[in-house]
Write an enzyme that holds these catalytic residues in place. Structure first.
Site, PDB file in Angstrom:
ATOM      1  CB  THR A   1      -1.092   0.022   1.347  1.00 13.72           C
ATOM      2  OG1 THR A   1      -1.928  -1.168   1.393  1.00 13.72           O
ATOM      3  CG2 THR A   1      -1.840   1.254   1.405  1.00 13.72           C
TER       4      THR A   1
ATOM      5  CD  GLU B   1      -4.070  -9.618   4.595  1.00 18.52           C
ATOM      6  OE1 GLU B   1      -4.445 -10.599   3.701  1.00 18.52           O
ATOM      7  OE2 GLU B   1      -3.397 -10.048   5.440  1.00 18.52           O
TER       8      GLU B   1
HETATM    9  N1  COS Z   1      -4.346 -14.847  -8.778  1.00 22.04           N
HETATM   10  C1  COS Z   1      -3.407 -14.560  -9.876  1.00 22.04           C
HETATM   11  N2  COS Z   1      -3.570 -13.759 -10.971  1.00 22.04           N
HETATM   12  C2  COS Z   1      -4.449 -12.755 -10.500  1.00 22.04           C
HETATM   13  C3  COS Z   1      -5.345 -12.779  -9.381  1.00 22.04           C
HETATM   14  C4  COS Z   1      -5.236 -13.835  -8.602  1.00 22.04           C
HETATM   15  N3  COS Z   1      -5.972 -13.927  -7.663  1.00 22.04           N
HETATM   16  N4  COS Z   1      -6.121 -11.796  -9.378  1.00 22.04           N
HETATM   17  C5  COS Z   1      -5.808 -10.989 -10.609  1.00 22.04           C
HETATM   18  N5  COS Z   1      -4.767 -11.827 -11.326  1.00 22.04           N
HETATM   19  C6  COS Z   1      -4.317 -11.307 -12.435  1.00 22.04           C
HETATM   20  C7  COS Z   1      -5.136 -11.079 -13.557  1.00 22.04           C
HETATM   21  O1  COS Z   1      -5.567 -12.501 -13.846  1.00 22.04           O
HETATM   22  C8  COS Z   1      -4.654 -10.206 -14.435  1.00 22.04           C
HETATM   23  O2  COS Z   1      -3.573 -10.894 -15.332  1.00 22.04           O
HETATM   24  P1  COS Z   1      -3.546 -10.757 -16.900  1.00 22.04           P
HETATM   25  O3  COS Z   1      -2.956  -9.382 -17.147  1.00 22.04           O
HETATM   26  O4  COS Z   1      -2.626 -11.755 -17.211  1.00 22.04           O
HETATM   27  O5  COS Z   1      -4.673 -11.011 -17.349  1.00 22.04           O
HETATM   28  C9  COS Z   1      -3.883  -9.109 -13.425  1.00 22.04           C
HETATM   29  O6  COS Z   1      -3.869 -10.085 -12.326  1.00 22.04           O
HETATM   30  C10 COS Z   1      -4.712  -7.975 -13.116  1.00 22.04           C
HETATM   31  O7  COS Z   1      -5.869  -8.462 -12.759  1.00 22.04           O
HETATM   32  P2  COS Z   1      -7.138  -7.276 -12.643  1.00 22.04           P
HETATM   33  O8  COS Z   1      -7.525  -6.815 -13.992  1.00 22.04           O
HETATM   34  O9  COS Z   1      -8.361  -8.040 -11.965  1.00 22.04           O
HETATM   35  O10 COS Z   1      -6.666  -6.188 -11.714  1.00 22.04           O
HETATM   36  P3  COS Z   1      -7.399  -5.059 -11.197  1.00 22.04           P
HETATM   37  O11 COS Z   1      -6.257  -3.565 -11.299  1.00 22.04           O
HETATM   38  O12 COS Z   1      -8.542  -4.850 -11.774  1.00 22.04           O
HETATM   39  O13 COS Z   1      -7.256  -5.065  -9.601  1.00 22.04           O
HETATM   40  C11 COS Z   1      -8.155  -5.915  -7.517  1.00 22.04           C
HETATM   41  C12 COS Z   1      -7.977  -6.106  -8.894  1.00 22.04           C
HETATM   42  C13 COS Z   1      -9.024  -4.686  -7.284  1.00 22.04           C
HETATM   43  C14 COS Z   1      -8.754  -7.084  -6.998  1.00 22.04           C
HETATM   44  C15 COS Z   1      -7.064  -5.495  -6.728  1.00 22.04           C
HETATM   45  O14 COS Z   1      -6.288  -4.148  -7.189  1.00 22.04           O
HETATM   46  C16 COS Z   1      -6.985  -5.706  -5.002  1.00 22.04           C
HETATM   47  O15 COS Z   1      -7.039  -6.634  -4.531  1.00 22.04           O
HETATM   48  N6  COS Z   1      -7.015  -4.384  -4.724  1.00 22.04           N
HETATM   49  C17 COS Z   1      -7.045  -4.445  -3.058  1.00 22.04           C
HETATM   50  C18 COS Z   1      -5.580  -4.266  -2.733  1.00 22.04           C
HETATM   51  C19 COS Z   1      -5.598  -4.724  -1.330  1.00 22.04           C
HETATM   52  O16 COS Z   1      -5.835  -5.660  -0.595  1.00 22.04           O
HETATM   53  N7  COS Z   1      -4.757  -4.003  -0.542  1.00 22.04           N
HETATM   54  C20 COS Z   1      -4.805  -3.930   0.948  1.00 22.04           C
HETATM   55  C21 COS Z   1      -3.448  -3.918   1.449  1.00 22.04           C
HETATM   56  S1  COS Z   1      -3.164  -4.364   3.243  1.00 22.04           S
HETATM   57  S2  COS Z   1      -1.877  -5.801   3.153  1.00 22.04           S
END
Ligand code: COS
Length: 384
Positions: free
Chosen positions: A126, A363
């Site tokens: 983050t 998270e």
């Molecule tokens: N496992 C493996 N690959 C994954 C995945 C997973 N669980 N989730 C996404 N990916 C991959 C996708 O397949 C995609 O790959 P390709 O480019 O090969 O197609 C890539 O990662 C990007 O995924 P996506 O388009 O879903 O990304 P976004 O930018 O839309 O973001 C979210 C997805 C919102 C889910 C992510 O940004 C997220 O989890 N945000 C919250 C972060 C968080 O929890 N922060 C808190 C930190 S406190 S420790």
């Protein structure tokens, strides 16, 4: 075959963790919260009992426990104080990207460092401008010969003040979004690494949450955990394995809220009878029980899926979202059962309410979890 019985080993782990929580966490939790202090001696004892990073494989000196055992343990610690539990569990969060993507040398060195002696590590994703939108991070990594130079700032880092190393996500070009993100293991004592202020928080005040600055930190290429384009996926695969731990902490908090409420409701009298006899109080208690039971089942299923291997984002996010929201509601209800006493620090439930809030945020917020859940469901993935 479906079996809801814990094994003898699992029961023994739960019993030991429950005893530890009762004797070492509960008596000090309120004071740690008030003083914003983490009990390092308790961490050391937890480490000696094998409660810190129990999922490090035996090959690297760890206990090699599965995620089912880990969530059982986290629930017990969370029952005592989710702040103390979060700082104990944060090492497992830092270790997970190494378990997911580390090479043999990195695993030996860094996973080994967590089980060799009591020691902290932190997961640094983050940034002030990138929380929910993890692909929007701005911390830069620039290749310079065989080295990489990392510059940027990470915030809200659990155990950031004490960590001896960090898993740091950085990008070769922010415009590439997730396709530019790499991951590195950065030793705390490297030139350019500095720890900023620790945050003064609403809840989970015993855990440390700090800002870490990386000012042209030079790391060797051997520090690279994931090359540009792969780091984001490692971050997501990590969350798939660690979000059920948040659900497990929520279970602990909810069980505490429920048990405190039952005890109080049997004791406290209004209109000439214990408030436990009033149907509206009974309804709150019943709902607290339902939420706990439902979350626990979801968390155990998510943990089971992790232990089976394969993609498990769907139930992991469900257990985190449902558990966090359920814990928040149960903590609010516990304060309500306690009435005016619930609002004062002499009783344990106002802390539960403050502590629960961050479960819906860290998270990945409850909203982000629903985004992950909806995307999985729309793409045809089911819970079984
Ligand atoms: N496992 C493996 N690959 C994954 C995945 C997973 N669980 N989730 C996404 N990916 C991959 C996708 O397949 C995609 O790959 P390709 O480019 O090969 O197609 C890539 O990662 C990007 O995924 P996506 O388009 O879903 O990304 P976004 O930018 O839309 O973001 C979210 C997805 C919102 C889910 C992510 O940004 C997220 O989890 N945000 C919250 C972060 C968080 O929890 N922060 C808190 C930190 S406190 S420790």
């Amino acid at each position: 075959m479906l079996n809801f019985e814990l094994s003898d080993e699992q029961k023994a782990l739960v019993d030991e963790a429950r005893r530890f929580t009762k004797e070492r966490i509960i008596p000090i939790a309120a004071e740690c919260d008030r003083k914003h202090e983490f009990p390092h001696d308790v961490f050391k004892e937890a480490w000696e009992l094998g409660f810190v990073c129990p999922n490090v494989p035996e090959a690297y000196g760890g206990a090699g426990l599965g995620e089912v055992e880990h969530v059982l343990l986290v629930e017990e610690l969370g029952y005592g104080c989710t702040g103390i539990q979060t700082s104990i569990t944060a090492n497992a969060l830092a270790a997970t990207p190494i378990l997911v993507a580390g090479n043999e040398e990195q695993k030996q060195k860094y996973l080994g460092s967590l089980v060799k002696e009591p020691n902290y590590a932190a997961y640094a994703l983050t940034e002030p401008g990138a929380g929910s939108d993890a692909a929007g991070i701005q911390t830069r990594c620039v290749q310079d010969g065989d080295d990489w130079i990392i510059t940027g700032q990470k915030c809200f880092i659990t155990n950031g003040s004490w960590a001896s190393w960090y898993v740091v996500f950085a990008t070769v070009d922010p415009a590439l979004r997730h396709k530019g993100i790499a991951a590195f293991i950065v030793d705390r004592d490297l030139a350019g690494v500095s720890v900023g202020k620790a945050e003064d928080k609403l809840g989970q005040r015993a855990s440390d949450t700090a800002t870490i600055n990386f000012d042209e930190v030079r790391v060797p290429s051997s520090a690279m955990l994931a090359p540009p384009g792969e780091g984001f996926k490692v971050a997501m695969q990590t969350f798939d394995r660690t979000r059920p731990d948040i659900g497990a902490g929520a279970c602990g908090l909810m069980r505490r809220a429920l048990e405190e409420s039952i005890a109080y409701a049997l004791e406290r009298k209004t209109f000439g009878v214990p408030i436990a006899q009033h149907q509206m109080v009974q309804q709150m208690i019943a709902d607290m029980g339902i939420r706990y039971e439902a979350t626990r089942l979801m968390v155990l299923k998510a943990a089971y899926q992790i232990d089976q291997g394969g993609r498990n984002s769907l139930v992991a996010s469900m257990s985190k979202a449902f558990g966090a929201d359920a814990a928040m509601q149960s903590a609010i209800d516990a304060v309500q059962v306690f009435g005016g006493n619930g609002y004062i620090t002499e009783y344990p439930v106002e802390k539960l309410m403050r502590d629960a809030k961050i479960l819906q945020i860290y998270e990945g917020t409850s909203q982000i979890q629903r985004m992950v859940i909806a995307r999985n469901l729309f793409s045809g993935i089911r819970t079984s």
